[in-house]
Design an enzyme around this catalytic site. Structure first.
Site, PDB file in Angstrom:
ATOM      1  N   ASP A 102      -7.379  77.572 -68.982  1.00 19.53           N
ATOM      2  CA  ASP A 102      -7.105  77.897 -70.476  1.00 19.53           C
ATOM      3  C   ASP A 102      -5.999  76.709 -70.855  1.00 19.53           C
ATOM      4  OD1 ASP A 102      -5.364  79.196 -69.148  1.00 19.53           O
ATOM      5  OD2 ASP A 102      -5.276  80.859 -70.232  1.00 19.53           O
ATOM      6  N   ASP A 105       0.692  74.635 -68.607  1.00 20.62           N
ATOM      7  CA  ASP A 105       1.987  74.807 -69.257  1.00 20.62           C
ATOM      8  C   ASP A 105       2.965  74.360 -68.387  1.00 20.62           C
ATOM      9  OD1 ASP A 105       3.895  75.819 -71.343  1.00 20.62           O
ATOM     10  OD2 ASP A 105       4.004  77.774 -70.098  1.00 20.62           O
ATOM     11  N   PHE A 154       4.331  79.699 -78.380  1.00 19.08           N
ATOM     12  CA  PHE A 154       3.330  80.677 -77.606  1.00 19.08           C
ATOM     13  C   PHE A 154       2.186  80.948 -78.325  1.00 19.08           C
ATOM     14  CE2 PHE A 154       1.901  84.386 -75.426  1.00 19.08           C
ATOM     15  CZ  PHE A 154       2.262  83.918 -74.190  1.00 19.08           C
ATOM     16  N   ASP A 161      -3.451  85.154 -73.909  1.00 17.55           N
ATOM     17  CA  ASP A 161      -3.279  86.378 -74.521  1.00 17.55           C
ATOM     18  C   ASP A 161      -1.700  86.701 -74.575  1.00 17.55           C
ATOM     19  OD1 ASP A 161      -2.777  86.170 -71.540  1.00 17.55           O
ATOM     20  OD2 ASP A 161      -2.048  88.182 -71.670  1.00 17.55           O
TER      21      ASP A 161
END
Ligand code: IMP
Ligand code: MG
Length: 178
Positions: A102, A105, A154, A161
């Site tokens: 996904d 980071d 975020f 999620d």
């Protein structure tokens, strides 16, 4: 109903933008691996919507498998600890493998997974991530296929999620301070 009180009303990436980009990535992968078989390895659980869309945008002989690792708890900060909760069921030696994720980071998760899978001697190993947050990188790693670069917020939706919620939002938004 999805409780959106902590989610910004600003849509960072729309459903249509996601769809267009995934189709573009699928086309690119189809061209790059022409005549080859490819194993897509989705990293649970965040990659699920992306994986489902991407696999249908690839016109090749593909198979899929999943791994589950833990790097985050219920917090929005990386713990830096990577643990394998579910390993692959498919042997990958001699195969073209694309890790489907996904977001990159800090990069710690993918750096670990990449090293781990490299040890099993695939024919090739690449990374495809729908999102990239380069400003947060702690280790030097880049995806071979990237959808969108995002700023240091975020974000939630399209698989991402907060405390297991919001993965089903069909668009990407960001979480307001709690
Ligand atoms: P990394 O190891 O720091 O690169 O973290 C990768 C994982 O952290 C991703 O697969 C996501 O599950 C999670 N993550 C990183 N940034 C975000 C975010 O902005 N929202 C939701 N999950 C995130
Ligand atoms: Mg994840």
């Amino acid at each position: 109903m999805v409780d959106l009180k902590n989610v910004s009303q600003e849509i960072l990436i729309s459903r249509e933008q996601l769809q267009d980009k995934v189709n573009e990535l699928g086309k690119k992968i189809t061209e790059d691996y022409k005549g080859e078989e490819v194993l897509l390895v989705g990293i649970l659980r965040g990659s699920v919507p992306f994986m489902a869309d991407l696999m249908r945008a690839i016109d090749l002989d593909i198979t899929i498998d999943f791994m589950s690792v833990s790097s985050y708890g219920s917090s929005t900060k990386s713990s830096g600890v990577v643990r394998i909760l579910k390993d692959l069921e498919t042997p990958i030696e001699g195969k073209n493998v694309i890790i489907v994720e996904d977001i990159i980071d800090s990069g710690l998760t993918l750096d670990y997974i990449k090293g781990y899978l490299q040890g099993r001697h695939p024919k090739s190993l690449r990374i495809c991530a729908i999102l990239d947050k380069p400003s947060r990188r702690k280790v030097q790693i880049r995806a071979d296929y990237v959808g969108f670069e995002v700023e240091d917020k975020f974000i939630v939706g399209y698989g991402l999620d907060f405390d297991q919620h919001y993965r089903n939002l069909p668009y990407i938004s960001w979480l307001k301070e709690q």
